[in-house]
Design an enzyme around this catalytic site. Structure first.
Site, mmCIF file in Angstrom:
data_model
loop_
_atom_site.group_PDB
_atom_site.id
_atom_site.type_symbol
_atom_site.label_atom_id
_atom_site.label_comp_id
_atom_site.label_asym_id
_atom_site.label_seq_id
_atom_site.Cartn_x
_atom_site.Cartn_y
_atom_site.Cartn_z
ATOM 1 N N ASP A 1 14.401 2.556 5.854
ATOM 2 C CA ASP A 1 13.237 2.955 5.491
ATOM 3 C C ASP A 1 13.027 3.833 4.127
ATOM 4 O OD1 ASP A 1 10.463 3.830 5.489
ATOM 5 O OD2 ASP A 1 10.865 5.510 6.855
ATOM 6 N N ASP B 1 10.323 6.173 2.051
ATOM 7 C CA ASP B 1 9.707 7.627 2.480
ATOM 8 C C ASP B 1 10.107 8.364 3.293
ATOM 9 O OD1 ASP B 1 7.411 7.313 0.342
ATOM 10 O OD2 ASP B 1 6.612 5.378 1.734
#
Length: 257
Positions: free
Chosen positions: A13, A15
């Site tokens: 991922d 963020d």
């Protein structure tokens, strides 16, 4: 930890893992450079539909990291691929940033605010009552409601912001219609990531900051999972879920210390 470091591929991922907003997180540069130096296959699989792969590459470049656009796959791209497969040549009314519209356009899905097949939502800073009202009317008239991801909040350098799940909610409530969300934890996103890597799930580790999207997606795709506490999840939150990650770390830098 050696079990993770020996993996052939990594799905990460962004963020809350690599950065908050425009702020690079501690250890992120060391982790990304380790992936490159050790010839690991990796893809950044982000639920954010706000930027194109090229824009994400440029964003990391501004932070001092050289990562080519082919290492990124977004929920906007997954949403476009899903709709193109479901109904080739369909049309959509879009509430979102330019990257979402571009992803749809690239798959032959064109904009239509009169009688679209779909109403598609993604994160945006131009959300308005007028757009909500329009979306409600179109969904009530038969357009199918699609969310690029189910996240209700996102993390920035100044705190949290409403994400797609929160933006879709008023339309769901007003119409009584539930949205279909394409981003994580939908297995569609993980399959796209695995296809880009060309790896079997057993040879891949998933690194994320959210139990309800990243970690559950990895578990259901038979991957070892690494939860980092640099995003929206605190250590005490883990016990709120009936499943656990393989590893829990403060941040991605702990992987390569």
């Amino acid at each position: 930890m050696e079990r993770i470091l020996n993996k052939e591929g990594f799905i990460c991922d962004m963020d809350g893992v690599i950065y908050h907003g425009n702020k690079l997180l501690p250890g992120a540069a060391e982790f990304v450079n380790w992936l490159i130096k050790n010839d690991k296959k990796f893809v950044f699989l982000t639920n954010s539909p706000e930027r194109t792969p090229h824009e994400l590459s440029m964003k990391l470049q501004r932070m001092g990291l050289a990562v080519s656009p082919d290492h990124f796959y977004t929920s906007a791209m997954a949403t476009a691929a899903f709709l193109a497969q479901q109904q080739p040549g369909c049309t959509a009314y879009v509430i979102g940033e330019a990257a979402l519209s571009k992803a749809l356009y690239d798959k032959g899905i064109y904009m239509n605010d009169v009688n679209p097949d779909y109403v598609v939502l993604g994160e945006t800073r131009t959300y308005s009552f007028e757009k909500i009202e329009k979306a409600i009317a179109l969904v009530s008239a038969g357009a199918k409601l699609i969310g690029a991801n189910p996240d209700t909040v996102g993390v920035t350098e100044t705190g949290i912001m409403p994400a797609t799940g929160a933006l879709v909610a008023p339309i769901e409530i007003a119409t009584g219609k539930k949205a279909y969300f394409v981003g994580k934890p939908n297995p569609l996103m993980l399959r796209h990531g695995l296809n880009k890597l060309g790896c079997h799930s057993a040879d891949v580790a998933l690194v994320g900051d959210r139990m309800d999207t990243d970690i559950i997606a990895g578990i259901e795709s038979n991957m070892d999972t690494v939860l980092v506490l640099s995003g929206v999840t605190a250590k005490e939150d883990i016990d709120l879920f009936p499943y656990r990650p393989t590893y829990v770390l403060s941040g991605v830098g702990d992987l390569v210390k």
